[in-house]
Design an enzyme around this catalytic site. Structure first.
Site, mmCIF file in Angstrom:
data_model
loop_
_atom_site.group_PDB
_atom_site.id
_atom_site.type_symbol
_atom_site.label_atom_id
_atom_site.label_comp_id
_atom_site.label_asym_id
_atom_site.label_seq_id
_atom_site.Cartn_x
_atom_site.Cartn_y
_atom_site.Cartn_z
ATOM 1 N N ASP A 166 -24.428 -1.197 29.567
ATOM 2 C CA ASP A 166 -25.641 -0.525 30.423
ATOM 3 C C ASP A 166 -26.007 -1.666 31.060
ATOM 4 O OD1 ASP A 166 -25.226 1.479 29.163
ATOM 5 O OD2 ASP A 166 -26.043 1.320 27.367
ATOM 6 N N ASP A 182 -26.145 13.834 27.954
ATOM 7 C CA ASP A 182 -27.648 12.562 27.032
ATOM 8 C C ASP A 182 -28.023 14.138 26.135
ATOM 9 O OD1 ASP A 182 -26.843 10.051 27.827
ATOM 10 O OD2 ASP A 182 -27.099 11.206 29.677
#
Length: 588
Positions: A285, A443
């Site tokens: 990330d 998600d």
């Protein structure tokens, strides 16, 4: 380091404009140059024991027709000590001493470019004359008579056979993505050092061996059926897999091609490959911290800030350095998720483009990038399609593009109307680059309910009841980094994006993110049973046993982790050794 071509380069402009949503690349599939469809070519049986590039110039000619990630091939060639000359005209092909054709994308799109630029006939002439040639992936498929992809579409006609789609009705995931074993059926020279090692495949279409083409076939691979993994005739070679993405083994193959019969070949260690391996993926990330530096971070249920008075962004390292280390450690893929911005204008995010460029110089496994891949209009009012945005990331070193929020909106509209417009990011990118280049990142959050018919979305009985004893849950999809819930379930989203052109699903779970208690097996089983494309399990890994659990209890093709790798709590090699001990095949 090679300067990356700008989006406005002639090559990028040509490719993007040629295949906009208003112009299908398969609209003129049978327009061919005169008399080059030579199915019955006769080749001399000689083998030249020369250095591929010639004795004096040390140059490899690269046929890059302007699509996909060719940067990794360039980097691998340079890594092995060669310079590169790009094909600009058909004469460049005819004058080459050594030609590599790293075909990327869809069959029809590639043939359209070769025909329009007058390169198809030159390529056939070069190969007919038994000149040193290496085709990669689509560079192999185009040698055959035709393909069913967006077709039928006629190919170069050098090898008898039709390129067809994998059959997913037998339970095998399509696209075929991952590290698989080869079965060598004749002397190929370039495969001599492989041993029983895995190589990396990513494709939905394949050519099948037959009596008509058996003199070409040098190796096969089993995935449902035995398909052609490589061909060889004289100095002409082509492989369905990606040597530039196959680590040390792939570099050995390229080295063998560039230095035939050379003692410089470094032989990889003997392996135990027998079938498609489960993949272990390292995820980074990436975002800017409060000082403006690009760092690798990790969230706790998507919160990436430290629980301190300063509330600073969690900093776990530099992206290029970490990616390089994970390659050394044995990661099968590296995934970058830009969680900073990409919000206003992704093509303005030059640091992330640089991360891809630098990483691809020394990391020879697949790279995925995600974050804000969608249509944009900049501050000057200029419109950029999602295809243009994706193209720049492919050209900077990405092999796959991960789409999140934009895929949710596209799926909602498709479910509402039942119409494929051809204009969504999923459809645009998969049409030109193939669905194997498109990953959809889902998600969801778990929403507990008392009974499955309490909601209109697919619900499952959960292993662990909810806070009030609820026995069921549905998985609500979110957008904008998990900040906004949408009226669509993960099951419905997965089914829709598969139809719209996704080739793989990255399945996260906000509830499990950063908890280290294991993957959400209920969710992963639900989705991996529902679709026929590969599913990557994400969120929640804390110990090596969590990886074996997800592979044994679900149909996940890969498992991804971030924090435990960044913090060195669980080494990648330990994960793979554990999986081998439990009978799960992995690449070592």
């Amino acid at each position: 380091m090679e300067a990356a071509p700008p989006l406005a380069s002639s090559q990028s402009r040509f490719f993007s404009s040629s295949f906009s949503s208003s112009s299908s690349p398969s609209s003129t599939p049978f327009i061919l140059h005169r008399n080059f469809h030579r199915t019955n070519l006769k080749f001399k049986s000689r083998t030249l024991s020369i250095r591929c590039s010639g004795a004096t110039d040390n140059v490899v000619t690269l046929l890059d027709y302007g699509a996909g990630n060719v940067r990794s091939v360039r980097n691998a060639i340079r890594f092995l000590g060669f310079d590169i000359k790009d094909v600009q005209t058909p004469e460049d092909i005819l004058n080459a001493n050594c030609l590599i054709f790293p075909g990327v994308g869809a069959f029809a799109a590639a043939m359209d470019v070769l025909n329009k630029k007058g390169m198809a006939e030159a390529l056939c002439t070069y190969i007919e004359n038994d000149r040193p040639f290496l085709g990669i992936c689509l560079g192999l498929q185009l040698l055959f008579e035709s393909s069913e992809e967006n077709g039928p579409v006629r190919g170069l006609g050098l090898i008898p056979g039709v390129v067809g789609r994998f059959d997913s009705t037998n339970g095998f995931r399509v696209p075929h993505i991952g590290w698989n074993a080869l079965h060598t059926v004749k002397d190929s020279e370039i495969l001599d050092d492989i041993g029983k090692r895995h190589v990396y495949f990513v494709h939905s279409y394949r050519a099948m061996p037959s009596n008509d083409n058996k003199e070409w076939v040098s190796s096969t691979c089993n995935y449902g059926d035995n398909f052609i993994a490589s061909v060889r005739r004289g100095n002409v070679h082509a492989v369905q897999f990606h040597p530039e993405k196959s680590g040390d083994v792939g570099l050995s193959i390229l080295r063998r091609f560039l230095y035939p019969k050379s003692s410089t070949t470094k032989k990889p260690g003997e392996g135990r490959a027998s079938k498609l391996a489960k993949r272990v993926i390292a995820c980074l990330d990436v975002r800017t911290n409060d000082k403006g530096d690009l760092v690798v971070t990790k969230g706790d249920q998507y919160d990436v800030r430290e629980n301190t008075g300063e509330n600073e962004v969690r900093n776990l390292g530099k992206p290029v350095e970490l990616a390089g280390q994970y390659y050394i450690d044995g990661a099968d893929e590296v995934s970058f998720l830009n969680i900073t911005g990409f919000r206003d204008f992704p093509l303005g995010d030059l640091p992330m483009l640089e991360v891809l460029r630098y990483t691809s110089e020394n990391v020879f496994v697949p790279l995925t990038v995600g974050g804000g891949i969608r249509d944009f209009t900049d501050a000057n009012g200029r419109y950029y399609s999602s295809l243009e945005v994706a193209s720049e990331y492919f050209r900077s070193g990405a092999d796959k593009i991960s789409i999140g929020s934009d895929a949710v909106y596209a799926a909602e509209e498709y479910i509402r109307t039942g119409v494929k417009t051809g204009k969504t990011s999923l459809e645009q990118i998969s049409r030109v680059y193939g669905n194997q280049a498109v990953v959809v990142s889902i998600d969801p959050r778990r929403v507990y309910i008392n009974a499955p018919d309490d909601v209109e979305f697919k619900a499952v009985r959960v292993t662990n009841p909810g806070p009030n004893g609820e026995e069921y849950a549905w998985y609500q999809c979110t957008v904008n980094g998990g900040r906004e819930g949408r009226p669509i379930g993960a099951y419905e989203l997965a089914k829709a994006v598969e139809e719209l052109g996704a080739g793989e699903i990255l399945l996260n779970c906000i509830d499990c993110d950063g908890q280290g208690k294991g993957f959400d097996i209920d969710l992963i089983k639900l989705i991996s049973d529902a679709v026929s494309i590969p599913v990557i399990a994400s969120s929640g890994a804390g110990v090596v046993e969590h990886f074996s659990e997800v592979f044994k209890k679900t149909n996940a093709s890969a498992a991804l982790a971030a924090g435990i790798f960044h913090r060195k709590e669980v080494p990648i090699q330990s994960v793979k050794e554990h999986l081998l001990e439990t009978g799960i095949e992995v690449r070592m």
